[in-house]
Design an enzyme around this catalytic site. Structure first.
Site, PDB file in Angstrom:
ATOM      1  N   SER A 137     -28.451   4.330  10.969  1.00  8.71           N
ATOM      2  CA  SER A 137     -27.410   3.455  11.534  1.00  8.71           C
ATOM      3  C   SER A 137     -28.015   2.126  11.969  1.00  8.71           C
ATOM      4  CB  SER A 137     -26.771   4.142  12.747  1.00  8.71           C
ATOM      5  OG  SER A 137     -25.897   3.254  13.422  1.00  8.71           O
ATOM      6  N   TYR A 150     -28.224   8.109  21.062  1.00  9.04           N
ATOM      7  CA  TYR A 150     -27.829   7.884  19.668  1.00  9.04           C
ATOM      8  C   TYR A 150     -28.702   6.801  19.042  1.00  9.04           C
ATOM      9  CZ  TYR A 150     -24.911   7.080  15.548  1.00  9.04           C
ATOM     10  OH  TYR A 150     -24.463   6.948  14.255  1.00  9.04           O
TER      11      TYR A 150
HETATM   12  N1  LIG Z   1     -18.948   6.346  11.391  1.00  8.48           N
HETATM   13  C1  LIG Z   1     -19.809   5.393  11.654  1.00  8.48           C
HETATM   14  O1  LIG Z   1     -19.445   4.289  12.105  1.00  8.48           O
HETATM   15  C2  LIG Z   1     -21.275   5.604  11.391  1.00  8.48           C
HETATM   16  C3  LIG Z   1     -22.105   4.487  11.440  1.00  8.48           C
HETATM   17  C4  LIG Z   1     -23.466   4.648  11.206  1.00  8.48           C
HETATM   18  C5  LIG Z   1     -23.968   5.896  10.909  1.00  8.48           C
HETATM   19  N2  LIG Z   1     -23.145   6.969  10.873  1.00  8.48           N
HETATM   20  C6  LIG Z   1     -23.719   8.261  10.587  1.00  8.48           C
HETATM   21  O2  LIG Z   1     -23.062   8.843   9.494  1.00  8.48           O
HETATM   22  C7  LIG Z   1     -23.187  10.270   9.565  1.00  8.48           C
HETATM   23  C8  LIG Z   1     -21.824  10.887   9.337  1.00  8.48           C
HETATM   24  O3  LIG Z   1     -20.996  10.548  10.434  1.00  8.48           O
HETATM   25  P1  LIG Z   1     -19.429  10.368  10.332  1.00  8.48           P
HETATM   26  O4  LIG Z   1     -19.121   9.011  10.846  1.00  8.48           O
HETATM   27  O5  LIG Z   1     -18.934  10.783   9.000  1.00  8.48           O
HETATM   28  O6  LIG Z   1     -18.967  11.369  11.486  1.00  8.48           O
HETATM   29  P2  LIG Z   1     -18.173  12.761  11.450  1.00  8.48           P
HETATM   30  O7  LIG Z   1     -16.918  12.636  10.703  1.00  8.48           O
HETATM   31  O8  LIG Z   1     -18.139  13.211  12.870  1.00  8.48           O
HETATM   32  O9  LIG Z   1     -19.141  13.689  10.597  1.00  8.48           O
HETATM   33  C9  LIG Z   1     -20.309  14.242  11.123  1.00  8.48           C
HETATM   34  C10 LIG Z   1     -20.670  15.424  10.255  1.00  8.48           C
HETATM   35  O10 LIG Z   1     -21.878  15.997  10.769  1.00  8.48           O
HETATM   36  C11 LIG Z   1     -21.662  17.396  10.887  1.00  8.48           C
HETATM   37  N3  LIG Z   1     -22.518  17.955  11.942  1.00  8.48           N
HETATM   38  C12 LIG Z   1     -22.569  17.585  13.246  1.00  8.48           C
HETATM   39  N4  LIG Z   1     -23.450  18.356  13.901  1.00  8.48           N
HETATM   40  C13 LIG Z   1     -23.971  19.224  12.983  1.00  8.48           C
HETATM   41  C14 LIG Z   1     -24.910  20.285  13.047  1.00  8.48           C
HETATM   42  N5  LIG Z   1     -25.540  20.600  14.194  1.00  8.48           N
HETATM   43  N6  LIG Z   1     -25.198  20.962  11.908  1.00  8.48           N
HETATM   44  C15 LIG Z   1     -24.584  20.647  10.751  1.00  8.48           C
HETATM   45  N7  LIG Z   1     -23.677  19.661  10.619  1.00  8.48           N
HETATM   46  C16 LIG Z   1     -23.372  18.970  11.733  1.00  8.48           C
HETATM   47  C17 LIG Z   1     -20.184  17.551  11.193  1.00  8.48           C
HETATM   48  O11 LIG Z   1     -19.708  18.815  10.792  1.00  8.48           O
HETATM   49  P3  LIG Z   1     -19.464  20.074  11.752  1.00  8.48           P
HETATM   50  O12 LIG Z   1     -18.872  19.552  13.029  1.00  8.48           O
HETATM   51  O13 LIG Z   1     -18.536  20.908  10.924  1.00  8.48           O
HETATM   52  O14 LIG Z   1     -20.804  20.689  11.905  1.00  8.48           O
HETATM   53  C18 LIG Z   1     -19.601  16.492  10.274  1.00  8.48           C
HETATM   54  O15 LIG Z   1     -19.446  17.007   8.976  1.00  8.48           O
HETATM   55  C19 LIG Z   1     -23.792  10.562  10.940  1.00  8.48           C
HETATM   56  O16 LIG Z   1     -25.170  10.815  10.822  1.00  8.48           O
HETATM   57  C20 LIG Z   1     -23.566   9.282  11.703  1.00  8.48           C
HETATM   58  O17 LIG Z   1     -24.499   9.089  12.747  1.00  8.48           O
HETATM   59  C21 LIG Z   1     -21.810   6.854  11.104  1.00  8.48           C
END
Ligand SMILES: NC(=O)c1ccc[n+]([C@@H]2O[C@H](COP(=O)([O-])OP(=O)(O)OC[C@H]3O[C@@H](n4cnc5c(N)ncnc54)[C@H](OP(=O)(O)O)[C@@H]3O)[C@@H](O)[C@H]2O)c1
Length: 257
Positions: A137, A150
């Protein structure tokens, strides 16, 4: 046809990225803790002619990560592309600073990624072929107020993977670090602060897909926020502090975790 192990596939970016990879003929192993959304996604991919299977996995459980990757390799052959996308975001403000919450975030975002690498890298090295992709990120470029854990977790993930990338040169194993800004997903849905240059999920997933296919060493987007984040990195500490004085990026309901 490559075997792709994608963590965090049950929602947001992972769920949007999976069909793009499947359309290229890759075999997808889709991992996350929640079974129902994983099953729904695998069914959708298979109905469209792709190949996918769901694996219920908590990436913070090292033994479970090993078992899941070993089982996937026994069924489909060595994992060629490992996408470290599982992640959580929770506020960790200075007021009531919560070490247990920090541990939870580091366990998922950093240790979870490290366990997956530990399990998948030996076979990649033995074959002289592989691609490790970390979804980090822009929040890891510099410490953000209210979001200490984070921010730290993403800085750690970026540097962990960069160290491996440099060291793995010439082995056939590539490493990509992808640093998005704000993308509309369940992770950001509860944020109440203004998210500059917020992207739609599909656009964020498309940018990640393009960076993976181009095997970019480091990709950061959207370009406007990435430019600001790069500038923020070189600002003197005093100026950086003044810009963020009185601001906190933790004004949200907490996200899942
Ligand atoms: N959205 C943004 O603005 C943004 C920006 C920069 C980076 N990111 C990164 O992108 C990635 C995806 O995030 P997202 O925005 O798509 O959020 P999200 O919709 O909340 O997805 C997060 C995913 O991670 C899984 N997860 C969480 N804890 C876990 C665990 N202990 N074991 C296995 N799976 C786990 C969740 O599934 P379960 O709850 O089913 O386990 C879910 O599928 C993350 O690493 C986040 O930090 C996001």
């Amino acid at each position: 046809m490559a075997v792709v192990f994608l963590t965090g596939a049950s929602s947001g970016l992972g769920a949007a990225l999976a069909p793009l990879l499947a359309a290229d003929g890759d075999v997808l192993i889709l991992a996350a803790r929640r079974e129902a959304p994983l099953r729904a996604l695998t069914e959708r991919i298979c109905a469209a002619g792709g190949q996918a299977e769901a694996v219920v996995l908590d990436v913070g459980d090292r033994a479970a990560v090993f078992a899941a990757i070993q089982a996937a390799e026994a069924r489909h052959g060595a994992v060629e592309t490992l996408i470290l996308n599982a992640g959580i975001s929770r506020p960790t403000p200075a007021s009531g600073f919560d070490g247990a919450r920090v541990e939870q975030i580091i366990r998922t975002n950093v240790l979870g990624a490290a366990y997956c690498v530990e399990a998948a890298l030996p076979a990649m090295r033995a074959r002289g072929k592989g691609h490790i992709v970390g979804i980090s990120s822009l929040a890891g470029y510099r410490g953000l107020p209210g979001s200490a854990a984070y921010s730290a977790s993403k800085a750690a993930l970026t540097n962990l993977l960069e160290s491996l990338r440099v060291e793995l040169q010439g082995t056939g194993v590539d490493v990509s670090v992808i640093c998005p800004g704000f993308i509309k997903t369940p992770l950001t849905d509860t944020n109440t602060f203004k998210m500059p240059f917020l992207m739609e999920t599909a656009d964020g997933a498309a940018a990640i897909y393009a960076a993976i296919r181009a095997r970019r060493r480091h990709a950061a987007f959207p370009w406007q926020l990435a430019s600001l984040a790069r500038l923020g990195r070189v600002l003197p500490h005093g100026l950086y502090d003044r810009i963020f004085k009185g601001r906190r990026l933790d004004k949200h309901g907490g996200g899942r975790g």
